[in-house]
Design a protein around this motif. Structure first.
Motif, mmCIF file in Angstrom:
data_model
loop_
_atom_site.group_PDB
_atom_site.id
_atom_site.type_symbol
_atom_site.label_atom_id
_atom_site.label_comp_id
_atom_site.label_asym_id
_atom_site.label_seq_id
_atom_site.Cartn_x
_atom_site.Cartn_y
_atom_site.Cartn_z
ATOM 1 N N LEU A 1 -11.031 7.109 3.854
ATOM 2 C CA LEU A 1 -10.248 5.901 4.056
ATOM 3 C C LEU A 1 -10.291 5.056 2.783
ATOM 4 C CD1 LEU A 1 -8.740 4.062 6.131
ATOM 5 C CD2 LEU A 1 -10.947 3.057 6.643
ATOM 6 N N ASP A 2 -9.132 4.778 2.224
ATOM 7 C CA ASP A 2 -9.039 4.043 0.957
ATOM 8 C C ASP A 2 -9.257 2.556 1.230
ATOM 9 O OD1 ASP A 2 -8.286 2.809 -1.439
ATOM 10 O OD2 ASP A 2 -6.931 4.464 -1.939
ATOM 11 N N GLU A 3 -10.467 2.108 0.996
ATOM 12 C CA GLU A 3 -10.829 0.721 1.290
ATOM 13 C C GLU A 3 -10.034 -0.261 0.438
ATOM 14 O OE1 GLU A 3 -14.802 -1.708 0.362
ATOM 15 O OE2 GLU A 3 -15.109 -0.128 1.860
ATOM 16 N N GLU A 4 -9.857 0.056 -0.823
ATOM 17 C CA GLU A 4 -9.121 -0.836 -1.726
ATOM 18 C C GLU A 4 -7.662 -0.967 -1.306
ATOM 19 O OE1 GLU A 4 -8.096 -1.303 -6.516
ATOM 20 O OE2 GLU A 4 -9.349 0.345 -5.797
ATOM 21 N N TRP A 5 -7.052 0.158 -0.929
ATOM 22 C CA TRP A 5 -5.647 0.159 -0.512
ATOM 23 C C TRP A 5 -5.459 -0.625 0.793
ATOM 24 C CZ3 TRP A 5 -1.094 1.223 -2.584
ATOM 25 C CH2 TRP A 5 0.001 1.481 -1.767
ATOM 26 N N ALA A 6 -6.347 -0.392 1.754
ATOM 27 C CA ALA A 6 -6.267 -1.092 3.040
ATOM 28 C C ALA A 6 -6.513 -2.589 2.866
ATOM 29 C CB ALA A 6 -7.275 -0.502 4.026
ATOM 30 N N THR A 7 -7.415 -2.948 1.965
ATOM 31 C CA THR A 7 -7.689 -4.355 1.711
ATOM 32 C C THR A 7 -6.499 -5.042 1.062
ATOM 33 O OG1 THR A 7 -10.071 -3.957 1.494
ATOM 34 C CG2 THR A 7 -9.213 -5.950 0.468
ATOM 35 N N GLU A 8 -5.832 -4.345 0.153
ATOM 36 C CA GLU A 8 -4.646 -4.918 -0.483
ATOM 37 C C GLU A 8 -3.531 -5.119 0.549
ATOM 38 O OE1 GLU A 8 -2.083 -6.677 -2.939
ATOM 39 O OE2 GLU A 8 -4.216 -6.331 -3.275
ATOM 40 N N HIS A 9 -3.416 -4.178 1.484
ATOM 41 C CA HIS A 9 -2.437 -4.350 2.556
ATOM 42 C C HIS A 9 -2.754 -5.601 3.374
ATOM 43 C CE1 HIS A 9 -0.701 -3.058 6.655
ATOM 44 N NE2 HIS A 9 0.302 -3.453 5.890
ATOM 45 N N ALA A 10 -4.031 -5.811 3.663
ATOM 46 C CA ALA A 10 -4.438 -7.006 4.411
ATOM 47 C C ALA A 10 -4.096 -8.274 3.628
ATOM 48 C CB ALA A 10 -5.931 -6.954 4.713
ATOM 49 N N ASN A 11 -4.291 -8.254 2.311
ATOM 50 C CA ASN A 11 -3.952 -9.414 1.489
ATOM 51 C C ASN A 11 -2.453 -9.706 1.520
ATOM 52 O OD1 ASN A 11 -6.550 -10.091 0.544
ATOM 53 N ND2 ASN A 11 -6.451 -8.565 -1.070
ATOM 54 N N GLN A 12 -1.649 -8.636 1.429
ATOM 55 C CA GLN A 12 -0.199 -8.804 1.441
ATOM 56 C C GLN A 12 0.278 -9.338 2.789
ATOM 57 O OE1 GLN A 12 2.120 -8.235 -1.038
ATOM 58 N NE2 GLN A 12 0.494 -7.825 -2.511
ATOM 59 N N VAL A 13 -0.260 -8.779 3.871
ATOM 60 C CA VAL A 13 0.147 -9.218 5.209
ATOM 61 C C VAL A 13 -0.325 -10.647 5.469
ATOM 62 C CG1 VAL A 13 -0.217 -8.814 7.691
ATOM 63 C CG2 VAL A 13 0.296 -6.896 6.169
ATOM 64 N N SER A 14 -1.497 -10.990 4.966
ATOM 65 C CA SER A 14 -2.030 -12.335 5.159
ATOM 66 C C SER A 14 -1.083 -13.394 4.601
ATOM 67 C CB SER A 14 -3.409 -12.448 4.487
ATOM 68 O OG SER A 14 -3.977 -13.711 4.714
ATOM 69 N N ARG A 15 -0.404 -13.090 3.495
ATOM 70 C CA ARG A 15 0.586 -14.004 2.927
ATOM 71 C C ARG A 15 1.777 -14.215 3.871
ATOM 72 N NH1 ARG A 15 1.662 -11.608 -3.093
ATOM 73 N NH2 ARG A 15 -0.164 -12.451 -4.173
ATOM 74 N N MET A 16 2.033 -13.243 4.714
ATOM 75 C CA MET A 16 3.209 -13.277 5.578
ATOM 76 C C MET A 16 2.935 -13.961 6.906
ATOM 77 S SD MET A 16 4.348 -9.337 4.735
ATOM 78 C CE MET A 16 6.087 -9.450 5.172
ATOM 79 N N LEU A 17 1.721 -14.482 7.062
ATOM 80 C CA LEU A 17 1.342 -15.111 8.325
ATOM 81 C C LEU A 17 1.426 -16.626 8.209
ATOM 82 C CD1 LEU A 17 -1.781 -12.945 9.239
ATOM 83 C CD2 LEU A 17 0.629 -12.524 9.772
ATOM 84 N N PRO A 18 2.191 -17.275 9.068
ATOM 85 C CA PRO A 18 2.216 -18.745 9.070
ATOM 86 C C PRO A 18 0.897 -19.303 9.579
ATOM 87 C CG PRO A 18 3.456 -17.877 10.930
ATOM 88 C CD PRO A 18 3.059 -16.693 10.101
ATOM 89 N N GLY A 19 0.744 -20.605 9.528
ATOM 90 C CA GLY A 19 -0.494 -21.231 9.966
ATOM 91 C C GLY A 19 -0.846 -20.875 11.398
ATOM 92 N N GLY A 20 -2.134 -20.669 11.641
ATOM 93 C CA GLY A 20 -2.606 -20.333 12.979
ATOM 94 C C GLY A 20 -2.812 -18.856 13.211
#
Length: 452
Positions: free
Chosen positions: A67-86
């Motif tokens: 499991l590519d930890e770096e790749w999965a973490t970057e995906h989490a960072n990208q998705v986190s930007r797409m989440l509004p408050g809450g």
């Protein structure tokens, strides 16, 4: 007793429809909201595989250690930007074959800790001690569809797994409440000559951290009223014939007052700082937050709004610096460039089917609607129609200048401000030698409205 996760029924359907297609496993993110008593999961999205991973994952001996930890973490960072408050990334899911059911624990434990650390590093705010710090790992067997749900406290490196309940509910987020706010910003960030080794991005974030304290300490008006933070957000709303509180509207208007000067009983210290330049952020941004409708507290709603304000401003700056790096524009060239204006991304919202919630992304002026749609699909693994895209703001402008063209820039700024900028954010970077002086003062408090 472990946490309880109330999960949108469509999430269960999404997980059931994922096929391994010969791969050893498929992993992804779980998105939702924490509350004191239970957590809500409204969306799941698989992590897109790297092209070179497609063949490796089909190998019968592939283990979850791959499991590519770096790749999965970057995906989490990208998705986190797409989440509004809450909304937050609450954890991860993994779908494996039956024989790999016991092999995932260590790899996923490392992953959720790495993801949380990476996302926290980019934020201008910190979690409070009262907030839930448990993150979930959901395992789904591809053949039996049996699930195993465990949580870890990501604030405790020695945390061990705790069992959690996973319960589906239809129409979970159809009645969630939204809080909308347009905030006007005017941020001046001096670039200290003593921190020349810092990147422009790091200097900017340091300046935004100081501004963030203003936002944290602001006064927030909900539909024009100041409400006690321990009150129910829906207090005063109409009640149905069954006695249940019904919101007359799913949306609340939020306005922000920030303090210009310090309280009369507070002294500031004088600082003198030699600066090599400055960054100016000026304009307005559209902010939005969501909160569940199960007796929501005012303090939780306001916290969600504050964090969306901080996130969206920081994310735009980060995206701009990434774009400059991607286009191989050196920082020194940026600071001395004859080009005065760069495009800052503006916010685009898209609805989640069957929900009142909209997720967001950021669009540069030269990007097409098709590109934004494709990015939504790639990051969230859900179909998006172009006509569903809601462009919340006008094109934002980044203005960068050096000492040589400073005079002409001031004139251009005035012209820029003559045009409608209700939703325009402007970033100006100056390279000159200035002296930043913060004088000792002792004055009464004065508030200004930045959301009016």
């Amino acid at each position: 007793m472990g946490r309880t996760y109330i999960v949108e029924e469509s999430v269960g359907q999404y997980l059931s429809n994922i096929s391994l297609q010969g791969k050893a496993f498929v992993s992804g993110l779980l998105i939702g909201q924490c509350s004191s008593q239970k957590d809500y999961v409204i969306l799941a999205t698989r992590t897109p595989p790297k092209e070179e991973q497609n063949e490796n994952l089909k190998h019968p001996k592939a283990k979850l250690d791959n499991l590519d930890e770096e790749w999965a973490t970057e995906h989490a960072n990208q998705v986190s930007r797409m989440l509004p408050g809450g909304l937050l990334v609450l954890g991860v899911f993994i779908i494996t074959t039956l024989e790999l059911a016991n092999d995932f624990q260590n790899a996923l434990r490392r992953l959720i800790f790495a993801m949380e650390k990476s996302m926290n590093r980019k934020r201008l705010w910190n979690f409070t001690e009262e907030e839930i710090s448990e993150r979930v790992i959901l395992h789904v067997c591809s053949s039996t569809k049996k699930i195993s749900c465990r949580t870890y406290d990501v604030h405790d490196p020695k945390s061990s797994a705790r069992p959690a309940d996973w319960k589906y509910q239809s129409g979970l987020s159809t009645s969630w409440l939204s809080l909308d706010c347009t905030i006007h910003i005017d941020i001046h960030i001096p670039l200290s000559s003593t921190s020349v080794s810092y990147t422009l991005e790091k200097n900017t974030k340091n300046g935004l951290t100081r501004w963030a304290k203003q936002i944290e300490n602001g006064v927030y008006l909900i539909n024009g009223q100041v409400k006690d933070e321990d009150c129910d957000l829906l207090e005063g709303q109409k009640k149905s014939f069954r006695g249940n509180t019904q919101a007359t509207s799913h949306s609340f208007d939020v306005r922000v007052l920030t303090q210009l000067l310090l309280n009369s009983d507070h002294r500031s210290t004088a600082t003198v700082q030699i600066c090599s330049g400055s960054v100016n952020l000026k304009g307005s941004v559209k902010c939005r937050a969501y909160i569940h409708s199960n007796k929501p507290k005012v303090k939780d709603a306001m916290q969600a709004v504050k964090r969306d304000i901080l996130n969206t401003v920081a994310d735009r700056c980060e995206i701009l610096f990434e774009d400059l790096l991607l286009n191989e524009i050196p920082e020194k060239k940026v600071m001395n460039s004859e080009k005065e204006f760069y495009i800052l991304p503006h916010r685009v919202f898209v609805p989640i089917p069957g929900s009142t919630i909209k997720l967001c992304d950021y669009k540069f002026g030269d990007e097409s609607a098709e590109e934004i749609r494709d990015h939504f699909i790639e990051m969230l693994d859900h179909m998006v129609q172009i006509e569903d895209l809601e462009i919340a703001e006008e094109v934002n402008t980044a203005c960068m200048s050096s000492m040589n063209n400073e005079a002409s820039l001031e004139h251009k700024d005035d012209k820029q401000l003559e045009q409608p900028i209700k939703t325009t954010v402007m970033l100006k970077i100056r390279q000159n030698i200035v002296m930043k002086v913060t004088c000792l003062f002792w004055m009464g408090s004065y508030w200004r409205g930045v959301g009016l």
